[in-house]
Write a protein that holds these residues in place. Structure first.
Motif, PDB file in Angstrom:
ATOM      1  N   ILE A 273     -13.212  26.113  12.260  1.00  0.00           N
ATOM      2  CA  ILE A 273     -13.435  24.455  12.097  1.00  0.00           C
ATOM      3  C   ILE A 273     -12.531  24.031  11.059  1.00  0.00           C
ATOM      4  O   ILE A 273     -12.481  24.666   9.905  1.00  0.00           O
ATOM      5  CB  ILE A 273     -15.057  24.117  11.805  1.00  0.00           C
ATOM      6  N   ALA A 274     -11.720  22.993  11.252  1.00  0.00           N
ATOM      7  CA  ALA A 274     -10.722  22.559  10.453  1.00  0.00           C
ATOM      8  C   ALA A 274     -11.446  21.227   9.936  1.00  0.00           C
ATOM      9  O   ALA A 274     -11.749  20.573  10.930  1.00  0.00           O
ATOM     10  CB  ALA A 274      -9.557  22.461  11.210  1.00  0.00           C
ATOM     11  N   HIS A 275     -11.269  20.972   8.792  1.00  0.00           N
ATOM     12  CA  HIS A 275     -12.025  19.784   8.178  1.00  0.00           C
ATOM     13  C   HIS A 275     -10.944  18.718   7.623  1.00  0.00           C
ATOM     14  O   HIS A 275      -9.668  19.048   7.025  1.00  0.00           O
ATOM     15  CB  HIS A 275     -12.860  19.988   7.008  1.00  0.00           C
ATOM     16  N   TYR A 276     -11.071  17.684   8.182  1.00  0.00           N
ATOM     17  CA  TYR A 276     -10.267  16.494   7.828  1.00  0.00           C
ATOM     18  C   TYR A 276     -10.852  15.259   7.319  1.00  0.00           C
ATOM     19  O   TYR A 276     -11.923  15.330   7.509  1.00  0.00           O
ATOM     20  CB  TYR A 276      -9.440  16.066   9.278  1.00  0.00           C
ATOM     21  N   GLY A 277      -9.963  14.346   6.741  1.00  0.00           N
ATOM     22  CA  GLY A 277     -10.666  13.013   6.203  1.00  0.00           C
ATOM     23  C   GLY A 277      -9.710  12.007   6.515  1.00  0.00           C
ATOM     24  O   GLY A 277      -8.412  11.859   6.589  1.00  0.00           O
TER      25      GLY A 277
ATOM     26  N   ALA B 296      -2.802  14.207   1.468  1.00  0.00           N
ATOM     27  CA  ALA B 296      -3.834  14.674   0.204  1.00  0.00           C
ATOM     28  C   ALA B 296      -4.583  15.739   0.629  1.00  0.00           C
ATOM     29  O   ALA B 296      -5.021  15.913   1.905  1.00  0.00           O
ATOM     30  CB  ALA B 296      -4.428  13.527  -0.267  1.00  0.00           C
ATOM     31  N   VAL B 297      -5.339  16.222   0.011  1.00  0.00           N
ATOM     32  CA  VAL B 297      -6.167  17.399  -0.201  1.00  0.00           C
ATOM     33  C   VAL B 297      -7.693  17.254  -0.669  1.00  0.00           C
ATOM     34  O   VAL B 297      -7.131  17.017  -2.060  1.00  0.00           O
ATOM     35  CB  VAL B 297      -5.694  18.830  -0.378  1.00  0.00           C
ATOM     36  N   VAL B 298      -8.750  17.323  -0.440  1.00  0.00           N
ATOM     37  CA  VAL B 298      -9.863  17.051  -1.274  1.00  0.00           C
ATOM     38  C   VAL B 298     -10.450  18.630  -1.115  1.00  0.00           C
ATOM     39  O   VAL B 298     -11.012  19.088  -0.347  1.00  0.00           O
ATOM     40  CB  VAL B 298     -10.961  16.088  -0.708  1.00  0.00           C
TER      41      VAL B 298
ATOM     42  N   MET C 101      -8.495  17.909   4.694  1.00  0.00           N
ATOM     43  CA  MET C 101      -7.003  17.389   4.747  1.00  0.00           C
ATOM     44  C   MET C 101      -7.074  15.933   5.071  1.00  0.00           C
ATOM     45  O   MET C 101      -7.497  15.747   5.977  1.00  0.00           O
ATOM     46  CB  MET C 101      -6.316  18.134   5.843  1.00  0.00           C
ATOM     47  N   ILE C 102      -6.428  15.214   4.389  1.00  0.00           N
ATOM     48  CA  ILE C 102      -6.325  13.813   4.244  1.00  0.00           C
ATOM     49  C   ILE C 102      -5.014  13.626   5.155  1.00  0.00           C
ATOM     50  O   ILE C 102      -3.962  13.808   4.715  1.00  0.00           O
ATOM     51  CB  ILE C 102      -6.343  12.823   3.152  1.00  0.00           C
ATOM     52  N   LEU C 103      -5.100  13.018   6.250  1.00  0.00           N
ATOM     53  CA  LEU C 103      -3.896  13.049   7.355  1.00  0.00           C
ATOM     54  C   LEU C 103      -3.263  11.549   7.308  1.00  0.00           C
ATOM     55  O   LEU C 103      -3.741  10.700   6.840  1.00  0.00           O
ATOM     56  CB  LEU C 103      -4.461  13.135   8.920  1.00  0.00           C
TER      57      LEU C 103
END
Length: 327
Positions: free
Chosen positions: A38-42, A145-147, A155-157
């Motif tokens: 699972i890859a997490h994005y925002g 950006a990264v949270v 990962m903020i795309l």
């Protein structure tokens, strides 16, 4: 989580607090051994109109390979982008469990197909890190950006970059200031611009390069920063240098062009902090953002911005910079 307008309104009204709200979503990468990772994005809530189940789509001829088709939502035709395909992340094909994030920014609507959407987080921009702290930032990067969360990274795309790749006709890359008849480009004006320095602040390497190229082509000197924190630190150094050399700040930087959404310190908070300092009370500041709604524009002007530009209207940039630098 269908209509986010009311939730978005609250955070917009509090602009300048250096906080944002992000929606976390996931892509389930299919590994060669059959397992899933699972890859997490925002994405910033300010860019999101609503989240829906996967709609019926119609194929669109000669579209980008990542575009599944177009769908109708409240009498508006919206392209559906398979985000996993664009990111080259192989995902499950079951549409029943997937979701579509409908976005509105740069005055365009788009739908992004994802595997799941979890929740909204309200966080400080101070806790949002630049990806260059993890790897070297390149113009091709799609992570702005990264949270850091307790057990994962979000990962903020760079959705502006994704859309410009999928729909080049709408991209700011098409603009060439040297061909713009509205811009004065005679030898005298170019010479005047060469004596001025513009600071550009944007977390997207892609957007930063476009703005820098446009301003340099017109004749300006340009300093670039990748977030509000870096810009603020540099401007504080300028302030000290100006005082030690008994010269005005405008001899070092003539105007600031800033994005709104940025790691560490957002553009609204940068604007607020600069206007609190005597040396920066009169420095021309333009806010250049894809989320420059009427409400965000009002707040930017209240905080002390001289003007605002909505991406992708880069064609207005040099004209506005000229106006405030030479007025």
């Amino acid at each position: 989580m269908n209509d986010l307008n009311e939730e978005k309104q609250g955070i917009l009204l509090e602009s300048g607090t250096n906080e944002l709200e992000i929606i976390e979503f996931q892509l389930r990468k299919q590994m060669p051994d059959g397992k899933e990772k699972i890859a997490h994005y925002g994405i910033n809530v300010a860019k999101v109109r609503e989240i829906i189940k996967v709609p019926e789509t119609t194929e669109y001829p000669n579209s980008h390979p990542s575009v599944v088709g177009i769908f109708n939502l409240r009498d508006r035709l919206i392209p559906l982008v398979d985000l996993g395909h664009w990111l080259k992340v192989p995902t499950p094909e079951d549409p029943e469990v997937k979701r579509v994030i409908v976005t509105e920014f740069n005055r365009m609507f788009n739908g992004f197909l994802v595997d799941s959407v979890s929740r909204i987080y309200r966080i400080s921009w101070e806790n949002v890190e630049s990806p260059s702290q993890f790897l070297e930032s390149r113009e091709t990067d799609c992570v702005v950006a990264v949270v850091r969360m307790e057990n994962r990274l979000i990962m903020i795309l760079d959705f502006e970059k994704i859309i410009s790749d999928i729909n080049p006709e709408q991209s700011m890359e098409r603009y060439d200031v040297s061909l713009d008849k509205k811009i004065v480009q005679d030898e005298q004006m170019v010479s005047r611009r060469q004596s001025k320095t513009i600071m550009v602040v944007d977390d997207s390497a892609f957007i930063r390069k476009l703005i820098e190229t446009t301003l340099r082509t017109a004749g300006y000197n340009v300093i670039v920063c990748q977030d509000g924190g870096e810009a603020f630190d540099m401007l504080m150094e300028f302030e000290q240098t100006a005082k030690s050399e008994s010269q005005p700040i405008r001899e070092m930087v003539s105007l600031l062009v800033s994005d709104v959404e940025m790691p560490r310190m957002d553009g609204m908070h940068l604007l607020k902090r600069l206007r609190e300092r005597d040396d920066y009370k009169t420095l021309p500041i333009l806010m250049f953002s894809s989320i420059m709604s009427d409400e965000n524009r009002r707040k930017a002007l209240e905080l002390g911005a001289n003007d605002t530009i909505t991406k992708p209207e880069i064609g207005k940039l040099v004209e506005l910079v000229d106006q405030y630098v030479f007025s």
